[in-house]
Scaffold this active site. Structure first.
Site, short mmCIF file in Angstrom:
data_model
loop_
_atom_site.label_atom_id
_atom_site.label_comp_id
_atom_site.label_asym_id
_atom_site.label_seq_id
_atom_site.Cartn_x
_atom_site.Cartn_y
_atom_site.Cartn_z
N ASP A 239 0.77 -1.34 0.03
CA ASP A 239 0.17 -0.12 -0.09
C ASP A 239 0.64 1.37 0.10
OD1 ASP A 239 0.78 -0.42 2.46
OD2 ASP A 239 -0.80 -0.90 3.52
N HIS B 222 -7.45 -5.01 10.19
CA HIS B 222 -6.98 -4.73 8.97
C HIS B 222 -5.79 -5.69 8.33
CE1 HIS B 222 -4.61 -0.56 9.46
NE2 HIS B 222 -3.90 -1.87 9.39
N GLU C 215 -9.64 -2.02 5.57
CA GLU C 215 -10.39 -1.51 6.68
C GLU C 215 -11.60 -2.47 7.00
OE1 GLU C 215 -8.62 -0.10 8.65
OE2 GLU C 215 -7.90 2.08 8.07
P1 PGA Z 1 2.20 -2.05 12.63
O1 PGA Z 1 0.81 -1.84 11.75
O2 PGA Z 1 3.18 -2.98 12.00
O3 PGA Z 1 2.94 -0.61 12.72
O4 PGA Z 1 1.81 -2.50 14.13
C1 PGA Z 1 0.40 -2.99 11.06
C2 PGA Z 1 -0.70 -2.61 10.39
O5 PGA Z 1 -1.34 -1.46 10.62
O6 PGA Z 1 -0.99 -3.16 9.40
#
Ligand code: PGA
Length: 240
Positions: free
Chosen positions: A67, A138, A143
């Protein structure tokens, strides 16, 4: 799902990087799906270390990131382009032309999403997709929703995601839209490795592993993937 619980983030990273290194040794032009965020950071450090020791070369490897934010210049220090350069690409021998991202600034977003899906397809598909997981379940920036998304799509970020990621934006101005591979794109990967570290992820992990399969917890779709491995620590496993 193959669930493996570790004592530390360092052990998770070692296990994840070993899976990648073994695969790249067998298939030097492997096609990897990469993630950003805190979870994969240590894994990338291990990959850099293995490269520096001469254990692996990324010369022919191709990558597709999950993304990118919309309305944020690629050169911004908080873009995922910058994240990948800073934390992996500039430390290994990968060819930058083999690294791919969805363009969060495309004028025609529908065409851009199609282009990205087509590029993944024509590259033979993703061999191993690395994932983190949001506190809301997510994956990528898909989401919670009423339906599982299919291909690459533009999404509005939820309050929960904005709260989690705002810490990286010193001026507090975080983009509210992003472009992400869809759930269908992620599920097309031949192998999936999801990393979860810390108690904050415990509820999302419980719902992913033991909850109902629902787009309200996008990661629950992994229950259906034939080769999904979850590498998590004891804190993230607390509710299992
Ligand atoms: P993080 O985020 O690795 O910073 O905890 C994971 C995500 O939101 O997919």
């Amino acid at each position: 799902m193959d669930l493996r619980i570790f004592d530390s983030a360092a052990e998770i990273a070692r296990a994840a990087s070993e899976i990648f290194v073994q695969h790249i040794k067998k298939f030097p032009n492997a096609c990897l799906g990469l993630a950003t965020g805190a979870s994969p950071l240590e894994t990338y450090r291990c990959l850099i270390e293995d490269y520096q020791k001469g254990l692996v070369s990324f010369r022919q490897v191709r990558t597709f990131n999950l993304d990118e934010y919309c309305d944020l210049p690629e050169e911004d220090k908080n873009s995922y382009h910058s994240f990948m350069k800073d934390n992996l690409f500039s430390h290994i021998d990968i060819s930058m032309e083999n690294t791919h991202f969805p363009n969060g600034n495309a004028a025609d977003m529908e065409a851009e999403c199609k282009r990205y899906d087509q590029l993944i397809l024509s590259s033979g598909g993703i061999d191993i997709q690395l994932l983190g997981i949001g506190v809301n379940g997510h994956i990528g920036f898909n989401e919670p929703s009423d339906v599982f998304s299919e291909g690459t799509n533009k999404v509005r970020l939820t309050e929960s995601t904005i709260r989690s990621n705002k810490i990286y934006f010193q001026d507090g101005k975080m983009p509210t839209y992003a472009v992400t591979m869809g759930i269908g794109s992620i599920m097309n990967a031949k192998k999936i490795i999801l990393l979860a570290i810390g108690e904050g992820k415990a509820e999302a992990i419980r719902r992913t592993v033991k909850g109902e399969l629902t787009p309200n917890c996008p990661a629950s779709i992994l229950q259906k993937h034939p080769d999904a491995t979850l590498l998590i620590d004891r804190e993230a496993a607390k509710k299992l």
